[in-house]
Design an enzyme around this catalytic site. Structure first.
Site, PDB file in Angstrom:
ATOM      1  N   CYS A  42       0.829  -1.212   0.000  1.00 23.67           N
ATOM      2  CA  CYS A  42       0.000   0.000   0.000  1.00 23.67           C
ATOM      3  C   CYS A  42       0.861   1.259   0.000  1.00 23.67           C
ATOM      4  O   CYS A  42       0.668   2.153  -0.815  1.00 23.67           O
ATOM      5  CB  CYS A  42      -0.933  -0.012   1.211  1.00 23.67           C
ATOM      6  SG  CYS A  42      -1.791   1.545   1.438  1.00 23.67           S
ATOM      7  N   CYS A  47      -1.273   1.723  -3.218  1.00 22.73           N
ATOM      8  CA  CYS A  47      -2.277   2.780  -3.040  1.00 22.73           C
ATOM      9  C   CYS A  47      -1.696   4.190  -2.960  1.00 22.73           C
ATOM     10  O   CYS A  47      -2.181   5.095  -3.631  1.00 22.73           O
ATOM     11  CB  CYS A  47      -3.071   2.535  -1.754  1.00 22.73           C
ATOM     12  SG  CYS A  47      -3.424   0.821  -1.411  1.00 22.73           S
ATOM     13  N   LYS A  50       0.334   5.366  -6.103  1.00 21.19           N
ATOM     14  CA  LYS A  50      -0.673   5.385  -7.185  1.00 21.19           C
ATOM     15  C   LYS A  50      -1.549   6.629  -7.093  1.00 21.19           C
ATOM     16  O   LYS A  50      -1.747   7.340  -8.062  1.00 21.19           O
ATOM     17  CB  LYS A  50      -1.506   4.098  -7.109  1.00 21.19           C
ATOM     18  CG  LYS A  50      -2.624   3.917  -8.085  1.00 21.19           C
ATOM     19  CD  LYS A  50      -3.951   4.530  -7.698  1.00 21.19           C
ATOM     20  CE  LYS A  50      -4.495   4.170  -6.353  1.00 21.19           C
ATOM     21  NZ  LYS A  50      -5.093   2.838  -6.273  1.00 21.19           N
ATOM     22  N   TYR A 177      -8.524  -3.525 -11.562  1.00 17.00           N
ATOM     23  CA  TYR A 177      -8.258  -2.256 -10.875  1.00 17.00           C
ATOM     24  C   TYR A 177      -6.970  -1.616 -11.400  1.00 17.00           C
ATOM     25  O   TYR A 177      -6.937  -0.447 -11.753  1.00 17.00           O
ATOM     26  CB  TYR A 177      -7.963  -2.503  -9.392  1.00 17.00           C
ATOM     27  CG  TYR A 177      -9.075  -2.770  -8.446  1.00 17.00           C
ATOM     28  CD1 TYR A 177      -9.825  -3.940  -8.506  1.00 17.00           C
ATOM     29  CD2 TYR A 177      -9.340  -1.881  -7.414  1.00 17.00           C
ATOM     30  CE1 TYR A 177     -10.801  -4.199  -7.558  1.00 17.00           C
ATOM     31  CE2 TYR A 177     -10.304  -2.128  -6.463  1.00 17.00           C
ATOM     32  CZ  TYR A 177     -11.039  -3.294  -6.544  1.00 17.00           C
ATOM     33  OH  TYR A 177     -11.994  -3.547  -5.606  1.00 17.00           O
ATOM     34  N   GLU A 181      -6.700   1.807 -13.565  1.00 17.26           N
ATOM     35  CA  GLU A 181      -6.193   2.996 -12.876  1.00 17.26           C
ATOM     36  C   GLU A 181      -4.967   3.552 -13.595  1.00 17.26           C
ATOM     37  O   GLU A 181      -4.850   4.759 -13.827  1.00 17.26           O
ATOM     38  CB  GLU A 181      -5.829   2.659 -11.421  1.00 17.26           C
ATOM     39  CG  GLU A 181      -7.057   2.394 -10.575  1.00 17.26           C
ATOM     40  CD  GLU A 181      -6.749   2.138  -9.104  1.00 17.26           C
ATOM     41  OE1 GLU A 181      -7.666   2.251  -8.294  1.00 17.26           O
ATOM     42  OE2 GLU A 181      -5.586   1.828  -8.760  1.00 17.26           O
ATOM     43  N   HIS A 434     -27.117  21.240  -1.552  1.00 16.29           N
ATOM     44  CA  HIS A 434     -27.222  21.872  -2.865  1.00 16.29           C
ATOM     45  C   HIS A 434     -26.272  23.060  -3.000  1.00 16.29           C
ATOM     46  O   HIS A 434     -26.120  23.808  -2.035  1.00 16.29           O
ATOM     47  CB  HIS A 434     -28.670  22.342  -3.058  1.00 16.29           C
ATOM     48  CG  HIS A 434     -28.940  22.864  -4.414  1.00 16.29           C
ATOM     49  ND1 HIS A 434     -28.989  22.059  -5.528  1.00 16.29           N
ATOM     50  CD2 HIS A 434     -29.158  24.133  -4.851  1.00 16.29           C
ATOM     51  CE1 HIS A 434     -29.234  22.818  -6.592  1.00 16.29           C
ATOM     52  NE2 HIS A 434     -29.331  24.067  -6.199  1.00 16.29           N
ATOM     53  N   GLU A 439     -26.038  15.207  -4.260  1.00 13.98           N
ATOM     54  CA  GLU A 439     -27.434  15.398  -3.843  1.00 13.98           C
ATOM     55  C   GLU A 439     -28.367  14.486  -4.633  1.00 13.98           C
ATOM     56  O   GLU A 439     -29.449  14.133  -4.169  1.00 13.98           O
ATOM     57  CB  GLU A 439     -27.852  16.868  -3.971  1.00 13.98           C
ATOM     58  CG  GLU A 439     -27.930  17.383  -5.382  1.00 13.98           C
ATOM     59  CD  GLU A 439     -28.321  18.868  -5.432  1.00 13.98           C
ATOM     60  OE1 GLU A 439     -29.415  19.197  -4.959  1.00 13.98           O
ATOM     61  OE2 GLU A 439     -27.517  19.681  -5.934  1.00 13.98           O
TER      62      GLU A 439
HETATM   63  P1  NDP Z   1      -7.393  -8.107 -10.922  1.00 12.68           P
HETATM   64  O1  NDP Z   1      -7.506  -9.526 -10.536  1.00 12.68           O
HETATM   65  O2  NDP Z   1      -8.405  -7.121 -10.462  1.00 12.68           O
HETATM   66  O3  NDP Z   1      -7.334  -7.988 -12.510  1.00 12.68           O
HETATM   67  C1  NDP Z   1      -6.490  -8.766 -13.283  1.00 12.68           C
HETATM   68  C2  NDP Z   1      -6.828  -8.527 -14.742  1.00 12.68           C
HETATM   69  O4  NDP Z   1      -5.911  -9.210 -15.573  1.00 12.68           O
HETATM   70  C3  NDP Z   1      -8.217  -9.038 -15.088  1.00 12.68           C
HETATM   71  O5  NDP Z   1      -8.791  -8.135 -15.994  1.00 12.68           O
HETATM   72  C4  NDP Z   1      -7.919 -10.384 -15.727  1.00 12.68           C
HETATM   73  O6  NDP Z   1      -8.863 -10.758 -16.690  1.00 12.68           O
HETATM   74  C5  NDP Z   1      -6.622 -10.087 -16.438  1.00 12.68           C
HETATM   75  N1  NDP Z   1      -5.794 -11.281 -16.605  1.00 12.68           N
HETATM   76  C6  NDP Z   1      -5.454 -12.196 -15.685  1.00 12.68           C
HETATM   77  N2  NDP Z   1      -4.662 -13.152 -16.211  1.00 12.68           N
HETATM   78  C7  NDP Z   1      -4.504 -12.825 -17.500  1.00 12.68           C
HETATM   79  C8  NDP Z   1      -3.819 -13.431 -18.584  1.00 12.68           C
HETATM   80  N3  NDP Z   1      -3.141 -14.555 -18.432  1.00 12.68           N
HETATM   81  N4  NDP Z   1      -3.872 -12.824 -19.796  1.00 12.68           N
HETATM   82  C9  NDP Z   1      -4.586 -11.678 -19.953  1.00 12.68           C
HETATM   83  N5  NDP Z   1      -5.255 -11.070 -18.981  1.00 12.68           N
HETATM   84  C10 NDP Z   1      -5.217 -11.637 -17.763  1.00 12.68           C
HETATM   85  O7  NDP Z   1      -5.931  -7.713 -10.503  1.00 12.68           O
HETATM   86  P2  NDP Z   1      -5.179  -6.343 -10.354  1.00 12.68           P
HETATM   87  O8  NDP Z   1      -3.762  -6.718 -10.537  1.00 12.68           O
HETATM   88  O9  NDP Z   1      -5.750  -5.262 -11.207  1.00 12.68           O
HETATM   89  O10 NDP Z   1      -5.455  -5.953  -8.841  1.00 12.68           O
HETATM   90  C11 NDP Z   1      -5.223  -6.900  -7.799  1.00 12.68           C
HETATM   91  C12 NDP Z   1      -6.038  -6.563  -6.583  1.00 12.68           C
HETATM   92  O11 NDP Z   1      -5.457  -5.462  -5.939  1.00 12.68           O
HETATM   93  C13 NDP Z   1      -7.481  -6.131  -6.877  1.00 12.68           C
HETATM   94  O12 NDP Z   1      -8.335  -7.199  -7.017  1.00 12.68           O
HETATM   95  C14 NDP Z   1      -7.778  -5.304  -5.667  1.00 12.68           C
HETATM   96  O13 NDP Z   1      -8.240  -6.146  -4.661  1.00 12.68           O
HETATM   97  C15 NDP Z   1      -6.448  -4.703  -5.308  1.00 12.68           C
HETATM   98  N6  NDP Z   1      -6.354  -3.295  -5.744  1.00 12.68           N
HETATM   99  C16 NDP Z   1      -7.200  -2.375  -5.223  1.00 12.68           C
HETATM  100  C17 NDP Z   1      -7.149  -1.058  -5.620  1.00 12.68           C
HETATM  101  C18 NDP Z   1      -8.104  -0.073  -5.050  1.00 12.68           C
HETATM  102  O14 NDP Z   1      -8.706  -0.361  -4.034  1.00 12.68           O
HETATM  103  N7  NDP Z   1      -8.308   1.080  -5.683  1.00 12.68           N
HETATM  104  C19 NDP Z   1      -6.169  -0.600  -6.603  1.00 12.68           C
HETATM  105  C20 NDP Z   1      -5.334  -1.649  -7.107  1.00 12.68           C
HETATM  106  C21 NDP Z   1      -5.433  -2.937  -6.677  1.00 12.68           C
HETATM  107  P3  NDP Z   1     -10.259 -11.495 -16.305  1.00 12.68           P
HETATM  108  O15 NDP Z   1     -11.160 -10.440 -15.763  1.00 12.68           O
HETATM  109  O16 NDP Z   1     -10.726 -12.041 -17.601  1.00 12.68           O
HETATM  110  O17 NDP Z   1      -9.917 -12.549 -15.314  1.00 12.68           O
END
Ligand code: NDP
Length: 451
Positions: A42, A47, A50, A177, A181, A434, A439
């Site tokens: 984080c 976080c 970022k 995410y 982002e 407002h 709102e």
């Molecule tokens: P996520 O699991 O959210 O997303 C991973 C993405 O990569 C998905 O779109 C997935 O596709 C795709 N993917 C996975 N494997 C492959 C592959 N082999 N080839 C192509 N695409 C692939 O992971 P993130 O890394 O984005 O984030 C991890 C976690 O970190 C989040 O779930 C969240 O809990 C936390 N986080 C929270 C934030 C916040 O609160 N603002 C900010 C950043 C992270 P598919 O959907 O098809 O599986």
């Protein structure tokens, strides 16, 4: 039997530090080992940096808006080096804060990698060994690249904060995410961003209408978003990388960034050897009290792959201390967690999506989409979305989804009402503030549809 410590925490991220600190403040003898930097994902590579990059990336838009509001200003160039220096100075400061929090609470810290020797013994990379009545695993997770030729050439999120220079073009792979982002951040900072996502729409699992609006706005902001697109190979070329899509098309980018998910940090720690059960993704399997299959060993945060969010890891750490050191068994409440995704536009969400709620019970959907005053005045076409999912039977608000500037701030507050079980009529009884965007959340009178 006497132990060196009442508690040995492995991992100095948000969850581990909180648990160590609170246990020590309650009188326990506590140690914590961290092999990298204090503050964890984080603070050091997630976080916090970022969000600072989100702020940095929004200035071109603010400057354009300022001109519309009568200010005579021009945006200069973005100085990545200057920003990066300030960013890392701030992260160093925060790491110092984390170290001091531990020190001031009387926690012994070890800058070393820790592994398990048995159910009560932690072995450090320094050669030292300590016994502990309880061991808490809080080792977090790390980004993973997909298993395809040339994937090692790609960056992961940890690398973005250390780029020598900002590339002219970047391909981001993923639709979660982190991918979404950083697509907004890098686009705002002037990088030509292309995003490939293998699925039909980004941000799988969230409310469909919200995901659709975010995708539309990202495209309108200049991100080249390709859905249903994946790659099968990466090759280094003279000045960048050539990627071959699963459909055979070839594209070249200066940098490639895999935002394809994260995996728990459990490798090579001796966990299974001492009897700690791991799940299919390598996550530590725990019960509702964060206890593993070995009674003296607990685990919290991303290493358990429950809800991978900093505030949840902190909650799990607090519940662990309450359960183990205060004699007050406290299960972790993972229901109705509000969260924000710092896409541009920002997304704040709590509870069920329209789709999930409709599968569960009859619902009413209240939704409004409009151009917010501040941006509309500046001539922008950005739209925001406010949406409530309401149970027909109980009238409770089952989900609240906001896509708007500041949606993260709004959902924190709306999250209290939803967590308390507020009904649509409770929202209606609340007087509007407002003129604000939020709102609208208390002024939607007729359902847009029922389901
Ligand atoms: P996520 O699991 O959210 O997303 C991973 C993405 O990569 C998905 O779109 C997935 O596709 C795709 N993917 C996975 N494997 C492959 C592959 N082999 N080839 C192509 N695409 C692939 O992971 P993130 O890394 O984005 O984030 C991890 C976690 O970190 C989040 O779930 C969240 O809990 C936390 N986080 C929270 C934030 C916040 O609160 N603002 C900010 C950043 C992270 P598919 O959907 O098809 O599986």
């Amino acid at each position: 039997m006497s132990f060196d410590y009442d508690l040995f925490v492995i991992g100095g991220g948000s969850g581990g530090v909180r648990a160590a600190r609170v246990a020590a403040q309650g009188g326990a003898k506590v140690a914590l080992a961290e092999e990298d930097r204090y503050g964890g994902t984080c603070v050091i590579r997630g976080c916090v940096p970022k969000k600072l990059m989100v702020f940095a990336s929004e200035y071109p838009g603010h400057i354009e808006d300022a001109k519309a509001y009568g200010w005579k200003i021009e945006a200069g160039a973005f100085d990545w080096d200057a920003f990066k220096t300030r960013l890392h100075t701030e992260l160093d400061r925060l790491e110092g804060v984390y170290r001091n929090l531990l020190k001031n609470s009387g926690v012994d810290t070890y800058d070393a990698r820790a592994t398990l020797d048995d159910a009560h013994t932690v072995k450090l990379s320094t050669g030292e060994s300590f016994s502990a009545k309880h061991i808490l695993l809080a080792t977090g997770g790390r980004p993973v690249r997909p298993d395809l030729p040339g994937a090692d050439e790609g960056l992961v999120s940890n690398d973005i904060f250390h780029l020598e220079t900002l590339p002219k073009s970047m391909l981001i792979i993923g639709g979660g995410y982190i991918a979404c982002e950083f697509a907004g951040i890098l686009n705002g900072l002037g990088v030509e961003v292309t995003q490939f996502y293998r699925g039909a729409q980004i941000l799988r699992g969230f409310d469909e209408e919200a995901r659709g609006l975010i995708a539309d706005e990202m495209i309108a902001a200049g991100i080249h978003l390709h859905l249903g697109t994946d790659i099968k190979r990466v090759e280094k070329t003279g000045d960048g990388y050539k990627v071959t899509g699963t459909n055979g098309t070839e594209h070249t980018f200066e940098k490639i960034f895999f935002a394809t998910g994260r995996t728990p940090n459990t490798d090579g720690m001796g966990l299974e050897e001492v009897g700690v059960k791991l799940g299919r993704k390598g996550e530590v399997v725990v019960d509702e009290y964060s206890q593993t299959s070995v009674p003296s060993i607990y685990a919290i945060g991303d290493v358990t792959d429950r809800v991978n969010l900093t505030p949840v890891a902190i909650r799990e750490g607090m519940a662990f201390v309450e359960t183990v050191f205060k004699g007050n068994p406290t299960p972790v409440d993972h229901e109705l967690i509000p969260t924000a995704i710092f896409t541009q536009p920002e997304f704040g969400t709590v509870g069920l999506s329209e789709e999930d709620a409709a599968e569960q019970e009859p619902i009413e959907v209240y939704a409004t989409s409009f151009k917010p005053m501040q941006q509309a005045f500046a001539g922008r076409s950005d739209r925001v979305l406010m949406k409530l999912i309401v149970s027909k039977e109980t009238r409770k608000v089952l989900g609240c989804h906001i896509v708007a500037p500041g949606a993260g701030e709004m959902i924190q507050l709306a999250g209290i009402a939803v967590k308390m079980g507020a009904t649509k009529e409770d929202f209606d009884r609340t007087v509007a503030v407002h003129p604000t965007m939020s709102e609208e959340i208390v002024t939607m009178r007729e359902p847009a549809r029922t389901g």
